[in-house]
Design an enzyme around this catalytic site. Sequence first.
Site, PDB file in Angstrom:
ATOM      1  N   GLY A 120       3.926   2.980  13.837  1.00 19.78           N
ATOM      2  CA  GLY A 120       4.780   1.815  14.079  1.00 19.78           C
ATOM      3  C   GLY A 120       4.416   1.119  15.385  1.00 19.78           C
ATOM      4  O   GLY A 120       4.377  -0.112  15.467  1.00 19.78           O
ATOM      5  N   GLY A 151       7.300   4.502   8.270  1.00 16.50           N
ATOM      6  CA  GLY A 151       6.440   5.648   8.526  1.00 16.50           C
ATOM      7  C   GLY A 151       6.668   6.188   9.921  1.00 16.50           C
ATOM      8  O   GLY A 151       7.776   6.071  10.461  1.00 16.50           O
ATOM      9  N   SER A 152       5.624   6.749  10.504  1.00 20.70           N
ATOM     10  CA  SER A 152       5.774   7.417  11.796  1.00 20.70           C
ATOM     11  C   SER A 152       5.936   6.410  12.931  1.00 20.70           C
ATOM     12  O   SER A 152       5.429   5.284  12.870  1.00 20.70           O
ATOM     13  CB  SER A 152       4.554   8.295  12.074  1.00 20.70           C
ATOM     14  OG  SER A 152       3.390   7.502  12.137  1.00 20.70           O
ATOM     15  N   THR A 153       6.623   6.824  13.981  1.00 25.41           N
ATOM     16  CA  THR A 153       6.797   5.993  15.166  1.00 25.41           C
ATOM     17  C   THR A 153       5.439   5.692  15.786  1.00 25.41           C
ATOM     18  O   THR A 153       5.191   4.583  16.276  1.00 25.41           O
ATOM     19  CB  THR A 153       7.730   6.701  16.168  1.00 25.41           C
ATOM     20  OG1 THR A 153       9.020   6.805  15.545  1.00 25.41           O
ATOM     21  CG2 THR A 153       7.887   5.924  17.459  1.00 25.41           C
ATOM     22  N   GLU A 154       4.537   6.664  15.725  1.00 25.23           N
ATOM     23  CA  GLU A 154       3.193   6.494  16.278  1.00 25.23           C
ATOM     24  C   GLU A 154       2.479   5.291  15.639  1.00 25.23           C
ATOM     25  O   GLU A 154       1.976   4.407  16.339  1.00 25.23           O
ATOM     26  CB  GLU A 154       2.426   7.787  15.993  1.00 25.23           C
ATOM     27  CG  GLU A 154       1.137   7.940  16.700  1.00 25.23           C
ATOM     28  CD  GLU A 154       0.351   9.139  16.140  1.00 25.23           C
ATOM     29  OE1 GLU A 154       0.915   9.952  15.362  1.00 25.23           O
ATOM     30  OE2 GLU A 154      -0.835   9.234  16.478  1.00 25.23           O
ATOM     31  N   CYS A 160      13.705  10.385   7.188  1.00 22.81           N
ATOM     32  CA  CYS A 160      13.747   9.836   8.542  1.00 22.81           C
ATOM     33  C   CYS A 160      15.152   9.911   9.131  1.00 22.81           C
ATOM     34  O   CYS A 160      15.324  10.064  10.330  1.00 22.81           O
ATOM     35  CB  CYS A 160      13.251   8.401   8.528  1.00 22.81           C
ATOM     36  SG  CYS A 160      14.002   7.414   7.247  1.00 22.81           S
ATOM     37  N   LYS A 202       0.834  -1.197   0.000  1.00 20.61           N
ATOM     38  CA  LYS A 202       0.000   0.000   0.000  1.00 20.61           C
ATOM     39  C   LYS A 202       0.870   1.249   0.000  1.00 20.61           C
ATOM     40  O   LYS A 202       1.589   1.517   0.953  1.00 20.61           O
ATOM     41  CB  LYS A 202      -0.911   0.053   1.224  1.00 20.61           C
ATOM     42  CG  LYS A 202      -1.959   1.160   1.080  1.00 20.61           C
ATOM     43  CD  LYS A 202      -2.617   1.540   2.391  1.00 20.61           C
ATOM     44  CE  LYS A 202      -1.815   2.517   3.200  1.00 20.61           C
ATOM     45  NZ  LYS A 202      -1.659   3.854   2.567  1.00 20.61           N
ATOM     46  N   GLU A 220      10.674  14.800  15.992  1.00 24.52           N
ATOM     47  CA  GLU A 220      10.947  14.816  14.551  1.00 24.52           C
ATOM     48  C   GLU A 220      10.067  15.893  13.906  1.00 24.52           C
ATOM     49  O   GLU A 220       8.847  15.838  14.004  1.00 24.52           O
ATOM     50  CB  GLU A 220      10.599  13.434  13.976  1.00 24.52           C
ATOM     51  CG  GLU A 220      10.981  13.265  12.527  1.00 24.52           C
ATOM     52  CD  GLU A 220      10.785  11.827  12.039  1.00 24.52           C
ATOM     53  OE1 GLU A 220       9.730  11.233  12.305  1.00 24.52           O
ATOM     54  OE2 GLU A 220      11.706  11.317  11.376  1.00 24.52           O
ATOM     55  N   GLU A 237      10.475   0.595  10.135  1.00 21.17           N
ATOM     56  CA  GLU A 237      11.475   1.636   9.915  1.00 21.17           C
ATOM     57  C   GLU A 237      10.778   2.938  10.228  1.00 21.17           C
ATOM     58  O   GLU A 237       9.889   3.360   9.488  1.00 21.17           O
ATOM     59  CB  GLU A 237      11.964   1.538   8.464  1.00 21.17           C
ATOM     60  CG  GLU A 237      13.366   2.033   8.308  1.00 21.17           C
ATOM     61  CD  GLU A 237      13.375   3.480   7.942  1.00 21.17           C
ATOM     62  OE1 GLU A 237      13.441   4.313   8.880  1.00 21.17           O
ATOM     63  OE2 GLU A 237      13.296   3.779   6.755  1.00 21.17           O
TER      64      GLU A 237
END
Length: 483
Positions: free
Chosen positions: A242, A237-240, A293, A185, A390, A259
Site C-alpha cells: 500500500g 493488501g499489505s500495508t507494505e 484484515c 488483477k 499483523e 485497504e
Amino acid sequence: METTMTFEYAPAPESRAIVTIKPKYGHFIGGKFVPGGKHFPTINPATEEVLSQIALGGKADVDAAVKAARKAYANTWSKMSGKERGKYLYRIARIMQERAREFAVLETLDNGKPIRESRDTDIPLAAAHFFYHAGWADKLEYAGLGTSPKPLGVAGQIIPWNFPLLMLAWKVAPALAAGNTVVLKPAESTPLTALLFAEVCQQAELPAGVVNIVTGDGSTGALIVNHPGIDKIAFTGSTEVGKIIARAVAPTNKSVTLELGGKAANIVFDDAPIDETVEGIVNGIFFNQGHVCCAGSRLLLQENVAEEVLHKLKNRMEKIRVGDPMDKNTDVGAINSKEQLAKIIELAAVGDSEGAERWSPACTLPNKGFWFAPTIFTGVTQAHRIAREEIFGPVLSVLTFRTPAEAIEKANNTPFGLSAGIWSEKGSRTLWASQQLRAGVIWANTFNKFDPTSPFGGYKESGWGREGGRHGLSGYLKGVSHE
Ligand code: NAI
Ligand code: MG
C-alpha cells in the site's frame, strides 16, 4: 457446572464435480480470453495439488487491457444510462447466485478456506454487493456528490487472496455502477474465481472491455499501478505494498483507495455476557484462518474476568475442527500459502522468545498442505511484536486491562485503525468506547459482520477511503460534495 461433550463427526465432503478447471488460463481482455505468455501454477493449499497454470501478465497484456477498458469506457459504458448499467449488474448478481455452488467449491479449492465459509459468507456477500450497487446505478445523483456526479474513467484494481471473489465484488460492483470500466488483477495464489467471474461477464453479455482481468503477481500489479492510461487505483493488501502504491501515484492525477492491514482490539468488559463473548472471540480470530484484515487479533480482557474468559475460550477451542476445507463440518481450513505459513510460524516463534505463553488445543493436522493450529498467546504486553504486527493467521494475542480508560489507551496504541470490537451489556459504555476508539469499523457484541450498505475502511496505516455504502461509491465518482 460445565458439561463437556465431544461429538464425533462423520466426514461430509462437498463434491468437486460441479467445477471444471481448465489446465491453463489466459487473460480476459476486451470480452475474450486471450492466451498468456509465461505461466505459473495455482495450487490447492490443503493438498498442494496443482489446479491450473495461470498467465503471468506482462506489459503488453496490461497495455491491451487498459486499451480495451478505455475503449469500452469512451464508446459504451460512460454513455449508457444508469438504468441500463444497473440491468447488467443485476444480471451478473443473479448469475452469481445461480452458479453459487460452483463459485464456492472453486474458492475453497484454490484458497483453502472451509466450504462452509465460501458457501455461506464469501459467495452470498459477493452477489449482495452486485445487487446493492445495481440499485445505485440509476440513483447516483443521491450519492451526496451533487446533482450529476461523473465516473473517473478506467480503474485499476488489485486484490488479495484472503477473500478472492468477495474482494473482486467490492471493487468491480461500485466501479461499474458509477460508470467506470476496470482492469482487475487477482492475487497470484487465488485467481480461479476471478476467471470464472470473467465467464459470468460473458454470460451476462456485458459489453466487451468493461471488465478486464489480467492475472499475475506483484510485477503485474506494479504495471497496473504505474500505467499512465489508468485514472484510479483501488488496492487491498499489505500495508507494505500500500505504501509503495501511495508513493507511485502521489505525483500523478490518479485517485486512490487503499485497504490495508489491521491489528484490531477486541475488548471484553467485565459486564460482558461471557458465553456469547467467547463465540465472538473465536469468530473474530479463527474465521478464515485469521487471514482477515479486520480480525480481532488483540484480545483485551478486563482483569477480573480474564481467568473465566480464558478458561471458557480454551474449552471452546478444543472443539474447533481443523482440516479438509471441502468437509462441510470443518471450521478452520488450510493456510493460503507456504509463504504465509512461514510468516505465521516466524511471528509465533517471536512470541515464544519474547516470553509470551503459547497454547493450542490438541489437534491432528493433515500431512500435506499448509496448516497452523488455532493458537493463543497469553501474558502479551504492548511491547511484544505479536501485539503490534499483523500475523494474518489463527493466532490470538491476549492482553489485560483494569479500567475502561486503560482499555482504550491500549486499543489505540497501534499504527493501524481498521476495526475493533466491544463486549459489554451496558449501552452507555459501548457508545462511550466506540467514540474513543480510532477504528473505521466497530462491532459491539458481535464481530466480523459485513454488509454492502455499510462503509468499510481504516484510519492511519490501515488505509485511505471507504468501500461499501454511499461512502464507497464516492471513491468512483467525481462531483461536488455537499457534506
Ligand atoms: P501483498 O500486498 O503482496 O498482495 C496483495 C496483492 O497485491 C496481490 O494481488 C499482489 O500480487 C499485489 N502486489 C504485490 N506487490 C505489488 C506491487 N508492488 N504493486 C502492485 N501490486 C502488488 O500481500 P501478501 O504478500 O500476499 O501478504 C503479506 C501480508 O500482507 C500478509 O501476511 C498480511 O499481513 C497482509 N495482507 C493483508 C490483506 C488485507 O486484506 N488487508 C490481504 C493480504 C495480505
Ligand atoms: Mg491457489
